[in-house]
Motif scaffolding. Sequence first.
Motif, PDB file in Angstrom:
ATOM      1  N   ALA A 379      40.617  29.743  47.130  1.00  0.00           N
ATOM      2  CA  ALA A 379      40.926  31.060  47.720  1.00  0.00           C
ATOM      3  C   ALA A 379      39.739  32.022  47.550  1.00  0.00           C
ATOM      4  CB  ALA A 379      42.180  31.636  47.070  1.00  0.00           C
ATOM      5  N   THR A 383      37.506  33.700  50.656  1.00  0.00           N
ATOM      6  CA  THR A 383      37.245  35.140  50.858  1.00  0.00           C
ATOM      7  C   THR A 383      35.742  35.392  50.891  1.00  0.00           C
ATOM      8  OG1 THR A 383      39.268  35.643  49.657  1.00  0.00           O
ATOM      9  CG2 THR A 383      37.745  37.467  49.982  1.00  0.00           C
TER      10      THR A 383
ATOM     11  N   ARG B 105      35.372  49.761  33.037  1.00  0.00           N
ATOM     12  CA  ARG B 105      35.328  48.362  32.626  1.00  0.00           C
ATOM     13  C   ARG B 105      36.653  47.935  31.987  1.00  0.00           C
ATOM     14  NH1 ARG B 105      36.409  45.530  28.773  1.00  0.00           N
ATOM     15  NH2 ARG B 105      35.354  43.594  28.265  1.00  0.00           N
ATOM     16  N   TYR B 109      40.023  44.996  32.589  1.00  0.00           N
ATOM     17  CA  TYR B 109      40.083  43.788  31.773  1.00  0.00           C
ATOM     18  C   TYR B 109      41.095  43.796  30.636  1.00  0.00           C
ATOM     19  CZ  TYR B 109      35.880  42.780  34.415  1.00  0.00           C
ATOM     20  OH  TYR B 109      35.000  42.564  35.431  1.00  0.00           O
ATOM     21  N   ASN B 118      45.533  38.170  31.688  1.00  0.00           N
ATOM     22  CA  ASN B 118      45.418  36.928  32.457  1.00  0.00           C
ATOM     23  C   ASN B 118      46.368  36.881  33.664  1.00  0.00           C
ATOM     24  OD1 ASN B 118      43.821  34.638  32.589  1.00  0.00           O
ATOM     25  ND2 ASN B 118      45.512  33.351  31.888  1.00  0.00           N
ATOM     26  N   TYR B 121      44.505  38.879  36.312  1.00  0.00           N
ATOM     27  CA  TYR B 121      43.377  38.130  36.892  1.00  0.00           C
ATOM     28  C   TYR B 121      43.894  37.078  37.877  1.00  0.00           C
ATOM     29  CZ  TYR B 121      41.159  39.591  32.432  1.00  0.00           C
ATOM     30  OH  TYR B 121      40.709  40.272  31.348  1.00  0.00           O
ATOM     31  N   ARG B 122      44.880  36.323  37.397  1.00  0.00           N
ATOM     32  CA  ARG B 122      45.369  35.222  38.244  1.00  0.00           C
ATOM     33  C   ARG B 122      46.116  35.747  39.458  1.00  0.00           C
ATOM     34  NH1 ARG B 122      48.121  31.945  33.676  1.00  0.00           N
ATOM     35  NH2 ARG B 122      49.221  30.906  35.361  1.00  0.00           N
ATOM     36  N   GLU B 125      43.411  36.736  41.849  1.00  0.00           N
ATOM     37  CA  GLU B 125      42.540  35.642  42.294  1.00  0.00           C
ATOM     38  C   GLU B 125      43.303  34.496  42.978  1.00  0.00           C
ATOM     39  OE1 GLU B 125      40.137  35.122  38.775  1.00  0.00           O
ATOM     40  OE2 GLU B 125      39.134  37.026  39.159  1.00  0.00           O
ATOM     41  N   ASN B 126      44.603  34.433  42.731  1.00  0.00           N
ATOM     42  CA  ASN B 126      45.418  33.457  43.453  1.00  0.00           C
ATOM     43  C   ASN B 126      45.347  33.666  44.954  1.00  0.00           C
ATOM     44  OD1 ASN B 126      46.971  31.292  42.404  1.00  0.00           O
ATOM     45  ND2 ASN B 126      47.973  32.761  41.041  1.00  0.00           N
ATOM     46  N   VAL B 127      45.180  34.921  45.354  1.00  0.00           N
ATOM     47  CA  VAL B 127      45.072  35.193  46.798  1.00  0.00           C
ATOM     48  C   VAL B 127      43.606  35.383  47.200  1.00  0.00           C
ATOM     49  CG1 VAL B 127      47.392  36.118  47.045  1.00  0.00           C
ATOM     50  CG2 VAL B 127      45.524  37.662  46.438  1.00  0.00           C
ATOM     51  N   GLY B 128      42.708  35.014  46.307  1.00  0.00           N
ATOM     52  CA  GLY B 128      41.278  35.016  46.647  1.00  0.00           C
ATOM     53  C   GLY B 128      40.610  36.370  46.586  1.00  0.00           C
ATOM     54  N   HIS B 130      38.369  39.465  45.672  1.00  0.00           N
ATOM     55  CA  HIS B 130      37.153  39.805  44.933  1.00  0.00           C
ATOM     56  C   HIS B 130      37.357  41.257  44.501  1.00  0.00           C
ATOM     57  CE1 HIS B 130      34.279  36.547  46.686  1.00  0.00           C
ATOM     58  NE2 HIS B 130      35.524  36.130  46.742  1.00  0.00           N
ATOM     59  N   TRP B 131      37.108  41.573  43.262  1.00  0.00           N
ATOM     60  CA  TRP B 131      37.462  42.913  42.778  1.00  0.00           C
ATOM     61  C   TRP B 131      36.539  43.338  41.654  1.00  0.00           C
ATOM     62  CZ3 TRP B 131      40.234  42.765  37.814  1.00  0.00           C
ATOM     63  CH2 TRP B 131      40.447  41.460  37.352  1.00  0.00           C
ATOM     64  N   TRP B 143      37.323  48.675  43.433  1.00  0.00           N
ATOM     65  CA  TRP B 143      37.403  48.081  44.779  1.00  0.00           C
ATOM     66  C   TRP B 143      37.990  46.681  44.762  1.00  0.00           C
ATOM     67  CZ3 TRP B 143      34.912  43.505  45.719  1.00  0.00           C
ATOM     68  CH2 TRP B 143      33.825  43.170  44.901  1.00  0.00           C
ATOM     69  N   VAL B 146      40.054  41.423  50.116  1.00  0.00           N
ATOM     70  CA  VAL B 146      40.990  40.303  50.161  1.00  0.00           C
ATOM     71  C   VAL B 146      41.268  39.973  51.630  1.00  0.00           C
ATOM     72  CG1 VAL B 146      43.010  41.854  50.066  1.00  0.00           C
ATOM     73  CG2 VAL B 146      43.222  39.537  49.185  1.00  0.00           C
ATOM     74  N   TRP B 170      41.610  45.718  21.211  1.00  0.00           N
ATOM     75  CA  TRP B 170      40.627  44.639  21.079  1.00  0.00           C
ATOM     76  C   TRP B 170      39.680  44.600  22.260  1.00  0.00           C
ATOM     77  CZ3 TRP B 170      40.707  41.134  25.022  1.00  0.00           C
ATOM     78  CH2 TRP B 170      41.901  40.935  25.715  1.00  0.00           C
ATOM     79  N   ILE B 174      35.557  45.178  22.505  1.00  0.00           N
ATOM     80  CA  ILE B 174      34.648  44.242  23.186  1.00  0.00           C
ATOM     81  C   ILE B 174      33.802  44.990  24.213  1.00  0.00           C
ATOM     82  CG2 ILE B 174      34.584  42.326  24.857  1.00  0.00           C
ATOM     83  CD1 ILE B 174      36.975  41.125  23.347  1.00  0.00           C
TER      84      ILE B 174
END
Lengths: 450, 469
Positions: A379, A383, B105, B109, B118, B121-122, B125-128, B130-131, B143, B146, B170, B174
Amino acid sequence: MFGLSVKTRPKFRVATIFLLLFFSVMLITISPALGENEDSIFTPFTRVTLANGLTVIVKEMRFAPIVAVDIRVGVGSAYEPPELLGISHYIEHMFFKGTKRRKVGEIAREIKSVGGYLNAATSLDTTHYYVVAPSAYTDLVLDVTADALQHSSFDPTEIDRERKVILEEIRMRQDNPNIRMSDQIRLELLKGTPYANNIIGTPETLSHIDREALLAYYQKYYVPNNMIVAVVGDVDTQIVLAQLAELLKNFKPGDLPSLPVFEIPQPTENARFEIEDDISQNFVCFGFSVPTFLSNDGPALGILRTILNGGRSARLGKLYTEGLIISKSADYSSFHELGIFGISAATQTPSTVEKRIQEILWKVIEEGVTEEEVAIAKAIIRTGYAMDGERAFSMACMMSRYEEISSLEDRIRYEQALEEVTKEDVQRVAEKYVNPQRATVFILKPKEAK
Amino acid sequence: MRSVWIKRLCGLLNHKKQKRFSLVLGILILLMILPGYLLASGGEEVRPSPASLTANVIKKVFPNGLTLLIKPNYDHELIAVNLYARMGTLYEAPDQIGISTLMQRCLLYGGTTSREPNIIYRGLENVGAHWNSGSGADCGNVWMTVTKPGFYRALDFYFDLILHPQFVEWDVEIGKREGIEKLKGINDYPLNTVSILFSQGFYGEHPYGRLTIGSEETIASLTREDLVAWHKKIYIPNNMVFTVVGNVDPEEVITEFEKAFGQMKKGRLPKQSSQSIPILEENIVFYQPRDVGGAYLVLGYPAPSYLHKDAPVMEVLNTILGSGGMGNRLYSELRDKRGLAYAIGSSYQQMVGPSLITAIMITAPENFQAAREGIVTEFKRFCEEPVSAVELENTKKWIKGTFAMGQETTAAQGRLLGVYEILGHGYDYPDKYLSLIDAVTPEDIQRVAKKYFNHYVLAVLAPEGTIGE
């Protein structure tokens, strides 16, 4: 739409275009029709080979009034004999300098005056020149391109002046730790192959490269049958083909040069180098010798790269959440006959990070990856392709390059093959290629004194 | 096709009453535009005038002040969502410089109050998707790009990040460590060092003289509570501009934003720093010797701010001087004709506050004096002689062409609308901008050059002894 108002370029009237089209049909060989894969960002496109062997690719992208032309020449530092190191790059510097018709600086001024830009880059096995401009000036762009291709003047004064500029570039590169480090890594990974050649050359070789040498090299490699021109954007395919056929009709083919024969380096067992440099951070870099992007294992390696580093959910992302790294990357570079898969991270704890990267890779090899990870990687890549597909410039560069290293059809098949990659494929290529036992590891450290 | 455009135009005028008025309004608009358009297009389809870059943008300002700009674009499958908010060093307290960068930042995260990192994130990203996010000196953004099938799923996670970041302890630690380590590596690159040297010299105590990432001291002192408080201050609806560009139904998008942000309360906008910059009464040189191969120069003068009426004039001047790659004066004179440098160019940094124009050059240490004189000569030429009509016309064409090319991608279109809106020009500035560029005369350029190019600041990083006494 033809931008007939620009005085310096040839004018094409409708009748002329039809006449040219008629002749161009005789001059060119049309490739088989393409466009079967509707999902590819590259289809549909048209590719023709002119009678002199020059490959022309045209892709119409009508949604923005932009044209991008990328000229790809099949030469780079890997082709250079030791005494001429840097000559490919030297020629690249001379290319847009001036022609018989256009004085020094005029090419750039002409393109800039219509709102466009141009530049060039030399790599290990390719050199490319690109011009991007509003599509209303397509004929100017093609004219400038054809003029530079055939009539670069190699003025002796300019040659000397540009040598000084390249010496400045060498100085600048040596001041940049990123470039210093990647050069060292490449030299070690590709030792014994022409790909280990230094692209920019050395002050010694540059001092010996004169006009005669430049011209001889230019005449040998800058032949139409060693070139690809990709034109992408808001253009009419038939008109572009006709214009190029006319502009390049006197461009004579030559013998097709080839890379010096070499053996592809076999991965060494646990090669490890520690290098000290004037840097403040430590870098941990893993390099793997892998097959090319368009080989059978290329798609699975592409998915593996994304699973390792394609997004925040990627496996190397754990190094962030563990507070171990400042930045990271994973790249898959592909040349004519070989590829490099690299993983690197900036850190203050290099030995811990080296160990953790090994653990992450072993986990992929031993336990495999999940279906979800493979789906996410696909995916994200999809993109990314859609984003690439919006830019005429990226498309022109990619299309010329893929055609050069293999063919656009192979690149389109690669996209299809990516969709078919399974988690088993990923595990298999990880074990076969991206395996800590076959890694060349570089640890770059600040010098003690610093 | 017609009904789509009627919907868009209605959205621009009055979204809630759109259905009732759509037929009447649609007929009226078509009657007004159709004859002219048919002449231009051969009657294929109704589109806004190509002369306007923002004609199809729908602006919706919610009662709580949140601004939403939607630009439908059906050429691609992509959808780019961008949030802009005023933040950055211009708004930060001196002892908290870097807080916007750290907040942006950690917003991404550390997870949200209802979702672990997580899961976020998933989910995206499951739908591809970019962020990412970031902050500069004047504003920051979050931003996401998708493709259409995953848009609404991704939007849910994107809204959650913006509205309910958890800023877990935490992850904040980081983030701080990352920031401090990044700072350590900055000076490994001579261009960074000389740029920092220049900014500190030019801006003095003004926050623009500080790195947006902060300093080791300020980053170390920031706490989770600081980030929570800063988020509360910055992420208020009247400080937020969202842009959505791409393959969307505007009505549906407005509904989603209304659901997510409609209940938020207005707040007090963050205040800009009132710190002034040092007054230049003579040329000032900052020199840092270092064992490097080249001499790195940044030479700059003050320049009009982002919203100043002379900004378009300075933009034209800067293009002639040294921006836009090969072909400009610095490149032609100092690189092409004299072979003095590999890298040379100029940059007009238009800030909301005090702004500047700089020339940047890397040359051989032995060429330092010639390079410095060459750069100053090129700046002063604008004061002494008017630019030629041909050069000016070509430059205007270049700016216009570059501007149009800069909007090629969905994401770039969103960025442009968002930045213009948040920084005060208004999203529709692109249309005005091109006519302002067109109006610039040789006299304007000479006037502006004389006004600003009096005393310069020069920063040099070069081997010991390069600049002499």
